[in-house]
Scaffold this motif. Structure first.
Motif, PDB file in Angstrom:
ATOM      1  N   LEU A  98       0.823  -1.212   0.000  1.00  0.00           N
ATOM      2  CA  LEU A  98       0.000   0.000   0.000  1.00  0.00           C
ATOM      3  C   LEU A  98       0.853   1.258   0.000  1.00  0.00           C
ATOM      4  O   LEU A  98       0.695   2.141  -0.851  1.00  0.00           O
ATOM      5  N   PHE A  99       1.778   1.343   0.949  1.00  0.00           N
ATOM      6  CA  PHE A  99       2.566   2.562   1.078  1.00  0.00           C
ATOM      7  C   PHE A  99       3.561   2.735  -0.073  1.00  0.00           C
ATOM      8  O   PHE A  99       3.923   3.860  -0.426  1.00  0.00           O
ATOM      9  N   GLY A 100       4.024   1.626  -0.650  1.00  0.00           N
ATOM     10  CA  GLY A 100       4.955   1.740  -1.768  1.00  0.00           C
ATOM     11  C   GLY A 100       4.366   2.506  -2.933  1.00  0.00           C
ATOM     12  O   GLY A 100       5.014   3.389  -3.518  1.00  0.00           O
ATOM     13  N   ILE A 101       3.103   2.221  -3.266  1.00  0.00           N
ATOM     14  CA  ILE A 101       2.461   2.901  -4.381  1.00  0.00           C
ATOM     15  C   ILE A 101       1.914   4.259  -3.958  1.00  0.00           C
ATOM     16  O   ILE A 101       1.918   5.214  -4.742  1.00  0.00           O
ATOM     17  N   VAL A 102       1.462   4.387  -2.716  1.00  0.00           N
ATOM     18  CA  VAL A 102       1.040   5.705  -2.216  1.00  0.00           C
ATOM     19  C   VAL A 102       2.193   6.700  -2.343  1.00  0.00           C
ATOM     20  O   VAL A 102       2.025   7.824  -2.834  1.00  0.00           O
ATOM     21  N   GLY A 103       3.385   6.291  -1.907  1.00  0.00           N
ATOM     22  CA  GLY A 103       4.538   7.179  -1.970  1.00  0.00           C
ATOM     23  C   GLY A 103       4.954   7.501  -3.391  1.00  0.00           C
ATOM     24  O   GLY A 103       5.282   8.650  -3.720  1.00  0.00           O
ATOM     25  N   THR A 104       4.937   6.491  -4.244  1.00  0.00           N
ATOM     26  CA  THR A 104       5.310   6.708  -5.648  1.00  0.00           C
ATOM     27  C   THR A 104       4.340   7.660  -6.330  1.00  0.00           C
ATOM     28  O   THR A 104       4.750   8.600  -7.029  1.00  0.00           O
ATOM     29  N   GLU A 105       3.036   7.431  -6.131  1.00  0.00           N
ATOM     30  CA  GLU A 105       2.038   8.273  -6.787  1.00  0.00           C
ATOM     31  C   GLU A 105       2.090   9.706  -6.272  1.00  0.00           C
ATOM     32  O   GLU A 105       1.940  10.660  -7.044  1.00  0.00           O
ATOM     33  N   LYS A 106       2.312   9.883  -4.977  1.00  0.00           N
ATOM     34  CA  LYS A 106       2.375  11.238  -4.434  1.00  0.00           C
ATOM     35  C   LYS A 106       3.592  11.976  -4.976  1.00  0.00           C
ATOM     36  O   LYS A 106       3.518  13.175  -5.278  1.00  0.00           O
ATOM     37  N   ALA A 114      10.904  10.229 -12.419  1.00  0.00           N
ATOM     38  CA  ALA A 114      10.509   8.833 -12.211  1.00  0.00           C
ATOM     39  C   ALA A 114      11.422   8.125 -11.211  1.00  0.00           C
ATOM     40  O   ALA A 114      10.950   7.403 -10.331  1.00  0.00           O
ATOM     41  N   LEU A 115      12.743   8.328 -11.338  1.00  0.00           N
ATOM     42  CA  LEU A 115      13.679   7.662 -10.425  1.00  0.00           C
ATOM     43  C   LEU A 115      13.450   8.113  -8.992  1.00  0.00           C
ATOM     44  O   LEU A 115      13.462   7.297  -8.057  1.00  0.00           O
ATOM     45  N   VAL A 116      13.248   9.412  -8.805  1.00  0.00           N
ATOM     46  CA  VAL A 116      12.982   9.939  -7.460  1.00  0.00           C
ATOM     47  C   VAL A 116      11.671   9.368  -6.925  1.00  0.00           C
ATOM     48  O   VAL A 116      11.564   9.029  -5.740  1.00  0.00           O
ATOM     49  N   ALA A 117      10.661   9.245  -7.792  1.00  0.00           N
ATOM     50  CA  ALA A 117       9.372   8.692  -7.363  1.00  0.00           C
ATOM     51  C   ALA A 117       9.520   7.255  -6.887  1.00  0.00           C
ATOM     52  O   ALA A 117       8.923   6.857  -5.878  1.00  0.00           O
TER      53      ALA A 117
END
Length: 203
Positions: A98-106, A114-117
């Motif tokens: 959950l948090f992996g994609i929450v952080g990437t999307e935010k 993209a690399l930073v995301a």
């Protein structure tokens, strides 16, 4: 990002924080503190890196409410029934997904490259667990060789999410597909002991 996803992420990570307190002789207050650190630690580091002020749980205290309710409920439940041996690892796996994609999307929403995301997705997923393990006097899971495909699963899922964002920008299900990738990879690694090579010298 629907708010319920980040609320669920906080709740699941809070559960893992309470389960991690087992055997550490913590009272209810100590277990809740450990749960809160686990639930909001990664997102706090992410928001600070992105320059977001105030951080997410200060802007909306519902995240704290969900985390505290989940922590107290788990604490009470664990006193009356034995927890499965892998309950902590499974709860932690859901938190990673959950948090992996929450952080990437935010991070992408804040126009990060993209690399930073991807990196901030990993940070959001694992930083809370690192703080949790440091506070309970353990080596963080992300640094243990016997913990299978931990941050690696988040990295792969975050990259899948970014690629799907580019190829299928109008699709509404790509975040759930990427979360599923992380969860399946982590659970499969736990089941079949999938892990990266360990650094060893010839000497």
């Amino acid at each position: 990002m629907p708010p319920w996803i980040e609320y669920s992420a906080c709740a699941v990570c809070a559960i893992s924080g309470v389960l991690a307190a087992e055997g550490k002789r913590m009272d209810l207050f100590g277990a809740v503190v450990l749960a809160l650190v686990t639930a909001v630690g990664g997102g706090t580091v992410r928001d600070l890196c992105l320059g977001i002020r105030p951080v997410f749980w200060v802007q909306a205290t519902d995240y704290l409410t969900w985390s505290i309710v989940a922590a107290v409920g788990t604490f009470v439940l664990a006193r009356f029934m034995p927890m499965p041996a892998r309950a902590l690892a499974v709860a932690d796996a859901f938190g990673l997904a959950l948090f992996g994609i929450v952080g990437t999307e935010k991070a992408l929403f804040m126009e990060a490259p993209a690399l930073v995301a991807v990196l901030l997705g990993i940070v959001t997923a694992v930083a809370g667990g690192i703080l949790r393990d440091v506070l309970r006097g353990e080596i963080p899971w992300v640094f243990r060789p016997e913990v299978d495909l931990y941050a690696t699963a988040v990295c792969i899922g975050a990259m899948v999410f970014i690629l799907m964002q580019q190829w299928l920008p109008s699709a509404g299900w790509h975040r759930y597909a990427a979360m599923s990738v992380i969860l399946v990879l982590r659970l499969a690694a736990m089941r079949w002991k999938l892990r990266l090579p360990i650094f060893e010298t010839r000497g």
